[in-house]
Motif scaffolding. Structure first.
Motif, short mmCIF file in Angstrom:
data_model
loop_
_atom_site.label_atom_id
_atom_site.label_comp_id
_atom_site.label_asym_id
_atom_site.label_seq_id
_atom_site.Cartn_x
_atom_site.Cartn_y
_atom_site.Cartn_z
N ALA A 3 78.35 -76.99 -13.90
CA ALA A 3 79.42 -77.38 -14.83
C ALA A 3 80.06 -78.70 -14.40
O ALA A 3 80.41 -79.53 -15.26
CB ALA A 3 80.48 -76.28 -14.90
N ALA B 105 82.66 -77.82 -22.56
CA ALA B 105 83.34 -76.86 -21.69
C ALA B 105 84.46 -76.19 -22.48
O ALA B 105 85.05 -76.81 -23.36
CB ALA B 105 83.91 -77.60 -20.49
N ARG C 218 78.12 -70.94 -11.64
CA ARG C 218 78.74 -71.58 -12.80
C ARG C 218 79.25 -72.98 -12.52
O ARG C 218 79.00 -73.91 -13.28
CB ARG C 218 79.90 -70.73 -13.33
N GLY D 41 79.48 -73.94 -19.68
CA GLY D 41 79.28 -73.31 -18.38
C GLY D 41 79.19 -71.80 -18.45
O GLY D 41 78.41 -71.17 -17.73
N ASP E 282 87.64 -79.07 -11.84
CA ASP E 282 86.46 -78.64 -11.07
C ASP E 282 86.42 -79.28 -9.67
O ASP E 282 85.37 -79.65 -9.17
CB ASP E 282 85.17 -78.96 -11.83
#
Length: 406
Positions: free
Chosen positions: A252, A97, A248, A101, A373
């Motif tokens: 991810a 990351a 996305r 993503g 996230d």
């Protein structure tokens, strides 16, 4: 689901495991291999990236026509877990990351022209990228609908004003995906668009210090004061920013879990190795019931996490958004990683608290897992919402042939 993997995926897994063991883990004990923010330094990184490319282990998550290895999500789960046996692992294979993503988003929704301009340089490892969505209060965090950064349409371009923060990888990134407000429509008010670091009208206000080691490019606060973005750089279409974030962020979140499982397993490995060797009062630690209970419980928790991740990956591969499966995996694996590091440090004692092993690195890194996230609490609310919608069907079994018959 069938838990067997193909011989091709097993071959990749074994080659990644050998690559990590032979080339990457030895670097963890070399202080010269670290940059100033606790990650792998540029020179060894570039050398290992070249080696990974030469061995066919580069960008395995992307389609072959894009320049990747063509893995589905189940295959990614197997390989990503192996990559992150080392704290340095994923970025070497171009599977870390936020590039990971961003590449999958651009591959899925970008136009051919956008893929050539914005995706291919990331795939080739020539530039890094960043995803600019979250904002300081009262802007959007876990709730994108609260985004206040605005992109006002003027002819064939958008003028951006506002502020973003905790933007991972921003320092040193060349390509950015920006989510901004283009109208006050509650459902179609956000738009995702692309810009280049060399464009005027924006700046990095600061690199925000954090308690753990950092991804390359850190976590930054950005200010937009007139950035001009051509309309051709809009992803999917104006007002479809929420769709872009869904495309996305769902996968991810799951790829984070895949990687974190590798780190959790590494913690267990270090703890078991030390327990086998260390003696106290005439007894090896590995023979003590308390230690055996800790390690046995941790092994079960890791396997639970792997099952949750695999179920979510399987759901995505067959066309589902896997909302509840991803949320369950995210909650469990995020907490598991912190627990695995904590247990391993406890078993290693002072050695675990020192920098002689990567355990303290993993421990500092792990605390963010319950925040990035979507915080634990957000995902638990997601699960409750799905439970309210599905009732007892939340736990239903899919029946073979039922879809065709319906």
């Amino acid at each position: 689901m069938d838990f067997t993997i193909s011989p091709e995926i097993e071959d990749l897994r074994a080659r990644i495991a050998a690559f990590i063991a032979d080339n990457v883990i030895p670097l963890e004990s070399d202080q010269g291999a670290y940059d100033g923010h606790g990650n792998i330094a540029r020179d060894p990184l570039e050398a290992l990236r070249a080696k990974a490319r030469s061995e066919g282990l580069w960008c395995l998550q992307l389609r072959r026509e894009t320049g990747g290895g063509g893995l589905n999500k189940v295959g990614m789960a197997v390989c990503y877990e192996e990559m992150n046996r080392s704290i340095f692992g994923p970025v070497i294979f171009n599977s870390a990351a936020p590039d990971d993503g961003n590449m999958m988003l651009l591959e899925k929704v970008g136009t051919d022209a956008q893929k050539r301009r914005w995706l291919q340089p990331i795939v080739e490892g020539r530039v890094r990228s960043s995803f600019a969505m979250t904002e300081p209060h009262p802007g959007g965090g876990s709730d994108p609908s609260m985004i206040r950064t605005r992109a006002e349409r003027q002819g064939d371009k958008y003028i951006v004003t506002g502020r973003k923060w905790y933007i991972t990888g921003a320092e040193g990134a060349q390509h950015f995906v920006l989510v901004a407000r283009t109208s006050d429509d509650p459902k179609a008010g956000l738009t995702a668009m692309l810009f280049d670091a060399g464009q005027p009208g924006w700046r990095i206000e600061r690199r925000i210090g954090i308690m753990g080691p950092e991804e390359h490019g850190g976590h930054c606060e950005l200010v937009f004061d007139g950035l001009e973005i051509p309309a051709e750089n809009v992803l999917i279409g104006e007002g479809r920013g929420m769709k872009a974030t869904q495309v996305r962020l769902g996968p991810a979140r799951l790829t984070h879990c895949m990687r974190w499982l590798g780190l959790a397993k590494r913690c267990t490995e270090i703890a078991r190795d030390y327990a086998e060797k260390r003696e106290g009062f005439g007894v090896r630690l590995a023979e003590r019931e308390s230690v055996r209970i800790m390690l046995g419980d941790l092994a079960m928790a890791i396997e639970t996490g792997r099952l949750l991740v695999m179920k979510a990956a399987w759901e995505i591969d067959r066309g589902s958004y896997a909302r509840k499966e991803i949320s369950m995996a995210k909650i469990h694996v995020a907490n598991l990683l912190h627990r695995a590091a904590d247990i391993a440090i406890q078993i290693n004692g002072a050695r675990g608290y020192s920098t002689d092993t990567p355990l303290e690195w993993i421990y500092r890194y792990a605390r963010q897992a319950r925040l990035v996230d979507g915080a634990d609490e957000v995902h638990k609310m997601v699960l409750d919402r799905v439970l309210s919608e599905e009732q007892n069907d939340f736990w239903r079994w899919d029946v073979a042939g039922a879809a065709e018959e319906g």
